[in-house]
Design an enzyme around this catalytic site. Sequence first.
Site, PDB file in Angstrom:
ATOM      1  CG  HIS A   1      -7.603  -1.431   6.064  1.00 17.50           C
ATOM      2  ND1 HIS A   1      -7.981  -2.683   5.659  1.00 17.50           N
ATOM      3  CD2 HIS A   1      -7.101  -0.828   4.964  1.00 17.50           C
ATOM      4  CE1 HIS A   1      -7.696  -2.835   4.382  1.00 17.50           C
ATOM      5  NE2 HIS A   1      -7.165  -1.724   3.923  1.00 17.50           N
TER       6      HIS A   1
HETATM    7  C1  UD1 Z   1      -3.818   2.161   1.764  1.00 20.71           C
HETATM    8  C2  UD1 Z   1      -4.594   2.007   0.454  1.00 20.71           C
HETATM    9  C3  UD1 Z   1      -5.640   0.907   0.619  1.00 20.71           C
HETATM   10  C4  UD1 Z   1      -4.990  -0.373   1.109  1.00 20.71           C
HETATM   11  C5  UD1 Z   1      -4.182  -0.123   2.366  1.00 20.71           C
HETATM   12  C6  UD1 Z   1      -3.422  -1.382   2.712  1.00 20.71           C
HETATM   13  C7  UD1 Z   1      -4.900   4.039  -0.886  1.00 20.71           C
HETATM   14  C8  UD1 Z   1      -5.858   5.066  -1.309  1.00 20.71           C
HETATM   15  N1  UD1 Z   1      -5.298   3.223   0.109  1.00 20.71           N
HETATM   16  O1  UD1 Z   1      -4.739   2.593   2.756  1.00 20.71           O
HETATM   17  O2  UD1 Z   1      -6.245   0.662  -0.631  1.00 20.71           O
HETATM   18  O3  UD1 Z   1      -6.012  -1.301   1.394  1.00 20.71           O
HETATM   19  O4  UD1 Z   1      -3.224   0.925   2.125  1.00 20.71           O
HETATM   20  O5  UD1 Z   1      -3.125  -1.468   4.052  1.00 20.71           O
HETATM   21  O6  UD1 Z   1      -3.830   3.943  -1.421  1.00 20.71           O
HETATM   22  N2  UD1 Z   1      -0.236   5.125   8.730  1.00 20.71           N
HETATM   23  C9  UD1 Z   1       0.707   4.818   9.676  1.00 20.71           C
HETATM   24  N3  UD1 Z   1       1.810   4.127   9.266  1.00 20.71           N
HETATM   25  C10 UD1 Z   1       2.016   3.770   7.979  1.00 20.71           C
HETATM   26  C11 UD1 Z   1       1.035   4.107   7.028  1.00 20.71           C
HETATM   27  C12 UD1 Z   1      -0.089   4.788   7.428  1.00 20.71           C
HETATM   28  O7  UD1 Z   1       0.571   5.121  10.840  1.00 20.71           O
HETATM   29  O8  UD1 Z   1       3.038   3.144   7.686  1.00 20.71           O
HETATM   30  C13 UD1 Z   1      -1.485   5.823   9.155  1.00 20.71           C
HETATM   31  C14 UD1 Z   1      -1.431   7.323   8.985  1.00 20.71           C
HETATM   32  O9  UD1 Z   1      -2.139   7.887  10.045  1.00 20.71           O
HETATM   33  C15 UD1 Z   1      -2.205   7.518   7.701  1.00 20.71           C
HETATM   34  C16 UD1 Z   1      -3.229   6.400   7.715  1.00 20.71           C
HETATM   35  O10 UD1 Z   1      -2.578   5.331   8.374  1.00 20.71           O
HETATM   36  O11 UD1 Z   1      -2.804   8.782   7.632  1.00 20.71           O
HETATM   37  C17 UD1 Z   1      -3.691   5.962   6.344  1.00 20.71           C
HETATM   38  O12 UD1 Z   1      -2.608   5.616   5.513  1.00 20.71           O
HETATM   39  P1  UD1 Z   1      -2.729   5.700   3.908  1.00 20.71           P
HETATM   40  O13 UD1 Z   1      -1.484   5.211   3.268  1.00 20.71           O
HETATM   41  O14 UD1 Z   1      -3.216   7.051   3.500  1.00 20.71           O
HETATM   42  O15 UD1 Z   1      -3.903   4.729   3.552  1.00 20.71           O
HETATM   43  P2  UD1 Z   1      -4.273   3.276   4.092  1.00 20.71           P
HETATM   44  O16 UD1 Z   1      -5.478   3.394   4.932  1.00 20.71           O
HETATM   45  O17 UD1 Z   1      -3.068   2.630   4.660  1.00 20.71           O
HETATM   46  N1  UDP Z   2      -1.870  -8.790   6.581  1.00 21.12           N
HETATM   47  C1  UDP Z   2      -0.790  -8.955   7.434  1.00 21.12           C
HETATM   48  N2  UDP Z   2      -0.907  -8.569   8.745  1.00 21.12           N
HETATM   49  C2  UDP Z   2      -2.054  -8.031   9.241  1.00 21.12           C
HETATM   50  C3  UDP Z   2      -3.153  -7.866   8.361  1.00 21.12           C
HETATM   51  C4  UDP Z   2      -3.018  -8.246   7.041  1.00 21.12           C
HETATM   52  O1  UDP Z   2       0.271  -9.449   7.019  1.00 21.12           O
HETATM   53  O2  UDP Z   2      -2.099  -7.715  10.433  1.00 21.12           O
HETATM   54  C5  UDP Z   2      -1.724  -9.170   5.155  1.00 21.12           C
HETATM   55  C6  UDP Z   2      -2.742 -10.171   4.641  1.00 21.12           C
HETATM   56  O3  UDP Z   2      -2.259 -11.486   4.756  1.00 21.12           O
HETATM   57  C7  UDP Z   2      -2.913  -9.748   3.183  1.00 21.12           C
HETATM   58  C8  UDP Z   2      -2.584  -8.287   3.180  1.00 21.12           C
HETATM   59  O4  UDP Z   2      -1.952  -7.995   4.405  1.00 21.12           O
HETATM   60  O5  UDP Z   2      -1.985 -10.413   2.344  1.00 21.12           O
HETATM   61  C9  UDP Z   2      -3.848  -7.455   3.028  1.00 21.12           C
HETATM   62  O6  UDP Z   2      -3.524  -6.114   3.165  1.00 21.12           O
HETATM   63  P1  UDP Z   2      -4.581  -5.003   3.556  1.00 21.12           P
HETATM   64  O7  UDP Z   2      -5.772  -5.620   4.185  1.00 21.12           O
HETATM   65  O8  UDP Z   2      -3.822  -3.986   4.317  1.00 21.12           O
HETATM   66  O9  UDP Z   2      -4.904  -4.341   2.152  1.00 21.12           O
HETATM   67  P2  UDP Z   2      -5.972  -4.684   0.992  1.00 21.12           P
HETATM   68  O10 UDP Z   2      -5.754  -6.088   0.569  1.00 21.12           O
HETATM   69  O11 UDP Z   2      -7.327  -4.429   1.536  1.00 21.12           O
HETATM   70  O12 UDP Z   2      -5.627  -3.683  -0.054  1.00 21.12           O
END
Ligand code: UD1
Ligand code: UDP
Length: 362
Positions: free
Chosen positions: A205
């Site tokens: 992601h």
């Molecule tokens: C964010 C964090 C990343 C973390 C991840 C965990 C930052 C810079 N990035 O990335 O470090 O690993 O969360 O999962 O803070 N979207 C949805 N539903 C939601 C949220 C997001 O559809 O509830 C979609 C939207 O299209 C959005 C995209 O996901 O534009 C990215 O969401 P965003 O919160 O900007 O960053 P993540 O990729 O989720």
């Molecule tokens: N996780 C989850 N469901 C999923 C994928 C991940 O519950 O489908 C959990 C996983 O166990 C871990 C956390 O989400 O605890 C990791 O989050 P993510 O990969 O979104 O963010 P990152 O750790 O890279 O910031």
Amino acid sequence: MKVSVILGTRPEIIKFSPIICEFERLGLDYFILHSGQHYSYNLDRVFFEQLRLPEAKYNLDVGSGSHGLQTGRMLIGIEDVLKRERPDVALVQGDTNTALAGALAAVKLQISVGHVEAGLRSYDRSMPEEINRLLADHCSDLLFAPTVKAKQILLGEGIPESRIYVTGNTVVDALYRNLRLAEKRSEVLNSLGLEKRKFFLVTVHRQENVDDKERFSKILEGLKLVHERFGFPIVYPVHPRAAKRMREFNLKPKGIRLIDPLDYLSFLLLESCARLVLTDSGGVQEETCILRVPCVTLRYNTERPKTLEIGSNILAGAEPNVIVEKTEFMLKRRHDWPNPFGDGKAGIRITKILIDEFGENR
Ligand code: UD1
Ligand code: UDP
């Protein structure tokens, strides 16, 4: 003591859950401030429900957007709440935009900042997370480093030793608390028709992987080759950022089973039963290490280098053939590494430090 717990994304909810549970157990005065960075049910509410966390007192509903827009909205909203509530300490976790905004808003109001999971560095400043974690650390008064290595990094950046506490990572606490529950409750293996140790699990992601069409295509090609080479089903719960890019770039992955993001218990069970995990997630690199499941990281660097040293994880980057080679290598490796992330009591330790610092009652 009054504490503001500032969170907004899936990993923050999971990694804060042991601290929140400890606050609840002790009846401390605290409130949850949710930025609204994550808002889809399966990235947000499902974790509150499953981990039995109390409702956030505030939800800023900032939603998605560019880094500036999202972080700016959070700063405005968080400042407003902190001014009203005047907590003694604001806690942030990890390296998201929410963590940065929380730390910055609090430090400017001269409210103490506590950073959970301090001192991680990838030394890759093209990652938004690297900037966030660096700035959050340098705004903080209390730095909860998960490992001794993280503490050394902070000392090397000139942060006074008196502010740094090695606590372990709360990801261990959450995993230990929930794994047995997952084994009892989750039906995910049956519902997906998977057999223990006979499938691979994938999560991809990160912005640098999925927002770049060529790089995302290469990773998906690598996963297809892994499927062809080893024959195991590959299950990929797709994060909404990756789903959006797949649609936009018109990518049609082959040899991979795409599913919606999973709840925590189902994901933990899949992780613990997988033959191997391929990921670019920070939390998943840690959890696979704790579970002794081999991990192939689809990145060129990691802020969790201990996992590489002890042999639970390997960096594969995004080249298809390298992904296959590293997968083969990890499949042959022994799985008996130690868990470097702590004993599952990080949440208790962090709470105790906060009480020592600010007192139990005002
Ligand atoms: C964010 C964090 C990343 C973390 C991840 C965990 C930052 C810079 N990035 O990335 O470090 O690993 O969360 O999962 O803070 N979207 C949805 N539903 C939601 C949220 C997001 O559809 O509830 C979609 C939207 O299209 C959005 C995209 O996901 O534009 C990215 O969401 P965003 O919160 O900007 O960053 P993540 O990729 O989720
Ligand atoms: N996780 C989850 N469901 C999923 C994928 C991940 O519950 O489908 C959990 C996983 O166990 C871990 C956390 O989400 O605890 C990791 O989050 P993510 O990969 O979104 O963010 P990152 O750790 O890279 O910031």
